[in-house]
Structures are given as structure tokens and as C-alpha cells.
Write an enzyme that holds these catalytic residues in place. Structure first.
Site, PDB file in Angstrom:
ATOM      1  N   GLU A   1      43.957  43.685  40.431  1.00  0.00           N
ATOM      2  CA  GLU A   1      44.388  44.223  41.721  1.00  0.00           C
ATOM      3  C   GLU A   1      45.725  43.612  42.167  1.00  0.00           C
ATOM      4  OE1 GLU A   1      40.096  45.487  43.665  1.00  0.00           O
ATOM      5  OE2 GLU A   1      41.060  43.657  44.370  1.00  0.00           O
TER       6      GLU A   1
ATOM      7  N   GLU B   1      36.417  49.772  38.690  1.00  0.00           N
ATOM      8  CA  GLU B   1      35.617  49.038  39.670  1.00  0.00           C
ATOM      9  C   GLU B   1      35.145  49.981  40.762  1.00  0.00           C
ATOM     10  OE1 GLU B   1      36.875  45.565  41.783  1.00  0.00           O
ATOM     11  OE2 GLU B   1      37.861  44.690  40.032  1.00  0.00           O
TER      12      GLU B   1
END
Length: 685
Positions: free
Chosen positions: A165, A323
């Protein structure tokens, strides 16, 4: 071994890579380092029971692999890699650079980001490094090379997962080192400081620069910074983070050229500070993280929109949901568990919209650490739970629909334009209303189309728009000259365009286009807006056709367009509110307010009729419908996904075999409340 089609421009068009899973990728983030090794065998047994075939490993493990400067301890990772391979589970191995070890942060505190207020971030979080830190880059690349050399030939390795991320916690840094990199970036872009002054309009407030050495990051001033400066700092930050990804990728490419490389995007809710349109071509596989907002009773609508954004970035190629959550997250104000069946519907909605895999964060719920109450596949209560049962059911369903892998979502009849650069411009500097953002109108349009069974592509404005019956440009604050010409050509060639308020306002330098709003789109739309009249919280306006507007209104004049609706009361009474202009063989519609839900639905129905748009299939309103197409046994095949998010059965007319239930649909039928059908359709004639 299958053929892997690379998305990176510097790789051959077709490179042989092992695909990451047999069938749909299914599994999640696995952190065995959090658990005693006695648990590992149980984990792998449960993975096999649930149908898991793909796990992300090592995401936050740097400090457990390099325990001191240059001192590596690989034993635990060696053992788990071997165990996973023996269990038939592929590994997406992370470069663990999202979590610099404590010894590194204490030896080199200068790697940490500096806030806008000049405070250096302390240890204890994650992504605690500045994208412009040369020291961090040096240590990170050494770690990447070491892990690539050790595991590059391991039979469990399927994919490299770079960092985690990127930009989530380190999107902006205001350090002196960042300032130096920022000045280099600006000089490269503008060439001369005079060109920069002209682009940003620095004469305002006397911010005239005579040297690039005078430029600083937009640190706290007590007032507001120049919008052009803020937009370029956003772009610089995106490029700096992309530069770090590319540096790690190049090490991996050099050491392990046969292993594909990705990193997890974060396309959800509101856009973050990265221009993923530029990033998408640099990954071998577009991967995304997505988490729904529990407070939204129709969160599946935002999920569908975000998934369509990801598919647009992937150019229509299959992508990976790397995710998402089995149930509650830990970072919202109130973290509500998902309803029974919601886990499966969420996952299959991503699959319907082009994902070839669905992975969860994470496998086993942590008992310690800041995410100890984030849901996982194996929750604190163990495997004898609703969550684990639903995960296992999803795993079984993905095996039943395995033949869909590799297919693409059928091209839609409607496109919504989304541009991260325009979104960054919109949030760079003060605007007439804090209630205007780049997502709300786009999402409302997408929801209403989806509710009517109409499939949508969400694409960048530079995409080829020919072939779309309708194109919607919602709150497209920044447009380039090329975009204006593309939209003009689209309309003149028979397309139907809808533009909503606060679009076309600024140039690529975040400077307002003079002559009246909507600026660069004014002539195409045949309107001229003199002034904005933002609405206060709870205030609405009524239009002559019975529609209700919220958030925004405008003093608008006709300049070649026809008024479809006027403001009915208040200061703007009698003025045009919704217009349409004819250009060539097409139409260009303008909406000067934010329509409420009912009124948005009426607008969409009018667009459907004008553009001749047809739903994916005949069905009750509210049934989510998406069609994927591809080859099966050498024959062209289509698969209709029908997802019922409601508590009532919904009618569907379709013909074919439902791969989920094994039953046949012959014409009119129903999709039960909360159910999902994946119908291999009979050949269409």
C-alpha cells in the site's frame, strides 16, 4: 507453465511466467511469524480445507529477517516456504520494505517522513519512510536483492508483491531531502523558473520565484498554498513513490526475470494521492486492495464502482483482488461485522467485474498489534465460525466456476470517466464548497445504472471512447485540450455525453479557464455559467421537471443548448438547470446541480432511452448483472453473473447452466435473496 502477458512496457509483449494459482487465486495475507511453528501445520491443513491456493507472505517481516545491519536470519521463512509448497499453496512473496526495522529507524532517523508542521514521524507505525530518502532506498534495495537471491528459484514462489500500500501512510513528506528532490522534479518539468511562474500564476500574493532553489514543499503556512503548487506536489509525490516501486522492481527483474511483479493499489472509497493511471503500466498484474465502509447500507455499490475502476486501469485484462476483508475492519469509527453471505457476494462481485482472484487480509486474526480486531479467515473464535464456513463455501464456489478464469468482462455500452489527476486538482486548493469531491456524483450515476442492469466501464478520459453509446463525465474538474477534442469528436460521431457541474474548470496547471464555466467544455455543451451558488448543508433546490438538487447550483445561460429543466424557486428561479446541445450526430447534456437519488434515476432513464442502451439481461431492478466473455474448449462463451444483495428474490430471464447451483435456467426464473448465480449462457444468436 502458462503464457503471462506483461503490462510493463519494458518487457516483451509475451513472457512465460507460472500463473499464481491453479484456477482463481484464493487465500490471503499469511503472517506465520506472528505464531509459534506448532500452529503452522494446522494453518496449512485449514488452508487446504478452505480451498486456499495462494498466500501473500512476508509483508511486514523485514525486522525478523534482517535482525541487525547486514545480519540475516532466514530459517523461519525457509521452513514456511517449504511447508506451503508441500501443501500445494503458491506464495506471493513480499519485499518487506513497508516496515523498516527498528534498528534501521534508530540508526538512521532521517529516513522517516516529516510532517507539514516540520515534525519527524516517530517509530511505531508502518511505511515510516520518506519516498525521497536515499538512505532508506539503499537499505531497502539491499533487502530486496537478498530476498530475491534466496527465494527466486523456490518452487513455491509465484509472484513478487512489492512493499505494501505504497503511499498509504507516507504519501507526503516535507523534509529538506524531499525538498531537494522536489526542486529537481520541478526543474525537469518546467525547464525554467519563468515557465513555472507563468504556469502557477505566482504573481498572486507576490510568490514570484527567481530560482528553483527558492522552492520548498508546501509546509504549513497558516493560510493556503497556490493550487498549481499543490497539484504539482501531489504529482511529484506519486512519481516519487512510483520511483521507489520501480527501483525495487528492477532489482527483482534482474535477479528473477521469470517472476511477475506487482504492488497493491488502493482503489476504494475516495481516491488517494497516487495517479494509478501512470502506475498501471508498470506492474505485470494490476492488484488492488478494497475495503467496504460499514456505515454505508449499500456498500456493495461502491465496491462495484471501485472494481470497475480497477478493470479500467488494467485495460480490461484480468486483475487480482489482493486484499479485502472477511468481515469487520479495525480502522473505521464503528467496525461492524458483515452480514451472513456478504463475504461471498463481495468477493464474487469483484470476480464478476474482472478479478481472477480474491485474497483476504489476513489468514489468522492477530492477538496483538494495532490490527488485532481486524477480521481474518481464521478469527479469534477459531475455524468453527460463520466466517471460516463462508470462506470455505466461497472456495468451493470458485472451483465450480473455474472455467471463467482468463475471460474478460464484455465491453459495456456506457463509460464513466475517472481521472486521478483531475481528482488531485480538485483537492489542491480552496474550492467553493467542501461538499464537492470527485467520487460522489460518479458513484450515484454508477449505482443507478447498475440498479437497472446496465453494465459500466470506468475509464480514463484518454481512453478510446468510440463504441460507447453513452459517456458520463462526472465532476471532471481538470480537462486537457486533448480530452476536450476527444469528447467533441465522440459527440459529433453520434455519442451521447453527460457532463455534471464543476467539470472543465481548470487547465493542467490548475488555473481557471476564463470566459465562463464550465471552461474548456463550455462550447461543446452550449452553456455559459456566470457564477456558482453552492448549497448549504441540508439545503435543496427544485427543478421544473420535479427533480431535486443538492450540494450545488449555478447561474447559467444558454449559448446554443436547450433547457430540459429550470430552477423553480429561490435566487435562480427561471434559470436553466439541465440542458442538452446537439453536435453532429450526438448530444451533450449538462447538469448544473447534484441530483438526489430519485432524480438521478430519472436522468439515467432518459439517457438510456436517448442512447438506446440495453441492460445486460432482463431482470428486476436491483439485481447486479455483469457478463464475462471468453473461449471454452475453443468456442466463444459468455458467463452471466447475477448477484442479489437484497432480502427478497429477484426475477431474471436467462438461459444456461448456473455453475454455482448446477441447475439450468430456462427463460424466466429467480435469484434467491442474498444468492449469486454464474450462468454459462447458451450461445446467443
Amino acid at each position: 507453465m502458462t503464457t503471462f502477458v506483461s503490462r510493463s512496457s519494458d518487457l516483451p509483449a509475451e513472457t512465460s511466467f507460472p500463473w499464481i494459482a491453479d484456477g482463481f487465486a484464493f487465500g490471503g495475507d499469511y503472517s506465520p511469524e506472528q505464531w509459534p511453528e506448532s500452529v503452522w501445520e494446522e494453518d496449512i491443513a485449514l488452508m487446504r480445507e478452505a480451498g486456499v491456493n495462494s498466500v501473500n507472505v512476508g509483508v511486514f517481516s523485514w525486522g525478523l529477517l534482517e535482525v541487525a545491519d547486514g545480519v540475516f536470519e532466514w530459517g523461519w521463512l525457509d521452513r514456511i516456504m517449504d511447508l506451503l509448497h508441500a501443501g500445494g499453496i503458491g506464495v506471493n512473496l513480499a519485499t518487506p520494505t513497508a516496515a523498516p526495522p527498528i534498528w534501521l529507524m534508530q540508526a538512521h532517523p532521517e529516513i522517516a517522513p516529516v510532517t507539514q508542521h516540520g515534525v519527524r514521524v516517530a517509530q511505531g507505525g508502518r511505511l515510516g519512510w520518506s519516498p525521497s530518502s536515499a538512505t532508506f532506498r539503499r537499505y531497502a534495495l539491499r533487502m530486496v536483492e537478498a530476498i530475491a537471491e534466496r527465494y527466486g528459484s523456490h518452487p513455491a514462489l509465484r509472484l513478487w508483491h512489492v512493499s505494501n500500500e505504497l503511499g498509504n501512510e507516507n504519501a507526503h513528506c516535507y523534509s529538506d531531502e524531499t525538498g531537494a528532490a522536489w526542486r529537481v522534479w520541478l526543474e525537469t518539468k518546467f525547464g525554467t523558473v519563468d515557465a513555472l511562474n507563468d504556469a502557477w500564476g505566482t504573481a498572486f500574493w507576490g510568490h514570484h520565484y527567481t530560482s528553483f532553489a527558492q522552492l520548498q514543499p508546501p509546509r504549513f503556512t497558516g493560510t493556503s498554498h497556490n493550487p498549481g503548487l499543490l497539484l504539482d506536489f501531489e504529482r511529484f509525490t506519486s512519481d516519487a513513490l512510483l520511483g521507489h516501486y520501480l527501483a525495487e522492481r528492477e532489482v527483482l527483474r534482474r535477479v528473477t526475470p521469470a517472476i511477475p511483479v506487482t504492488t497493491n493499489f488502493m482503489i476504494q472509497n475516495h481516491p488517494n494521492g497516487l495517479d494509478y493511471a501512470g502506475w498501471a503500466n508498470e506492474v505485470d498484474l494490476v492488484s488492488n486492495d478494497h475495503y467496504t465502509l460499514g456505515i454505508d447500507p449499500e456498500r456493495h455499490g461502491e465496491l462495484a464502482y471501485s472494481a470497475d475502476v480497477v478493470r479500467g486501469l488494467s485495460g480490461g485484462d484480468p486483475w487480482l483482488l489482493i486484499e479485502h476483508s472477511t468481515s469487520a475492519v479495525n480502522w473505521q469509527a464503528r467496525n461492524r461485522a458483515k452480514s451472513p453471505g456478504e463475504l461471498g457476494r463481495n468477493s464474487l462481485s469483484h470476480i464478476a467485474r474482472g478479478a481472477d482472484g480474491a485474497l483476504f487480509f489476513q489468514w489468522r486474526q492477530s492477538t496483538a498489534g494495532s490490527e488485532q480486531f481486524h477480521s481474518s479467515v481464521v478469527p479469534h473464535a477459531g475455524a468453527q465460525t460463520k466466517i471460516f464456513r463462508e470462506v470455505a463455501e466461497l472456495g468451493a464456489t470458485l472451483k465450480k466456476i473455474r472455467e471463467v478464469v482468463g475471460s474478460r468482462v464484455e465491453r459495456s455500452q456506457v463509460a464513466i470517466l475517472a481521472d486521478y489527476d483531475a481528482a488531485m486538482a480538485l483537492r489542491s486548493g480552496a474550492k467553493p464548497s467542501i461538499d464537492v469531491n470527485s467520487l460522489d456524483v460518479a458513484l450515484s450515476m454508477h449505482r443507478e445504472l447498475t440498479a437497472r442492469g446496465v453494465q459500466v466501464d470506468v475509464v480514463h478520459p484518454a481512453s478510446d471512447l468510440s463504441g460507447y453509446a453513452a459517456v458520463i463525465a462526472p465532476t471532471l474538474f481538470l480537462v486537457t485540450a486533448a480530452t476536450v477534442e476527444a469528447l467533441r469528436g465522440y459527440v459529433e460521431n453520434g455519442g451521447h455525453l453527460v457532463v455534471t457541474s464543476f467539470s472543465g474548470i481548470v487547465t493542467e496547471h490548475n488555473r481557471v479557464v476564463e470566459g465562463g464555466y464550465p471552461g474548456a467544455l463550455r462550447d461543446l455543451l452550449g452553456v455559459r455559467v456566470e457564477e456558482f451558488f453552492p448549497l448549504f448543508d441540508g439545503e435543496t433546490v427544485t427543478l421544473s421537471d420535479g427533480s431535486t438538487g443538492t450540494v450545488w447550483s449555478e447561474l447559467l445561460q444558454l449559448a446554443g443548448a436547450e433547457a430540459l429543466a429550470h430552477y423553480s424557486g429561490g435566487e435562480l428561479a427561471g434559470g436553466p438547470a439541465v440542458t442538452v446541445a446537439v453536435a453532429g450526430r450526438g448530444t451533450a447534456q449538462y447538469v448544473s446541480t447534484h441530483l438526489d437519488r430519485r432524480s438521478t434515476g430519472v436522468l439515467i432513464e432518459g439517457l438510456i432511452a436517448r442512447a438506446g442502451i440495453t441492460p445486460v439481461a432482463s431482470a428486476d431492478r436491483g439485481l447486479e448483472l455483469v457478463r464475462r466473455v471468453g473461449d471454452r474448449d475453443g468456442a466463444s462463451t459468455s458467463w452471466l453473473f447475477a448477484i442479489n444483495h437484497t432480502t427478497a428474490p429477484l426475477a431474471l430471464t436467462a438461459a444456461g447452466i448456473d455453475l454455482v447451483s448446477g441447475t439450468r435456467h430456462e427463460g424466466a426464473g429467480v435469484i434467491a435473496a442474498g444468492a449469486v448465480a454464474v450462468i454459462r449462457e447458451d450461445p446467443r444468436v
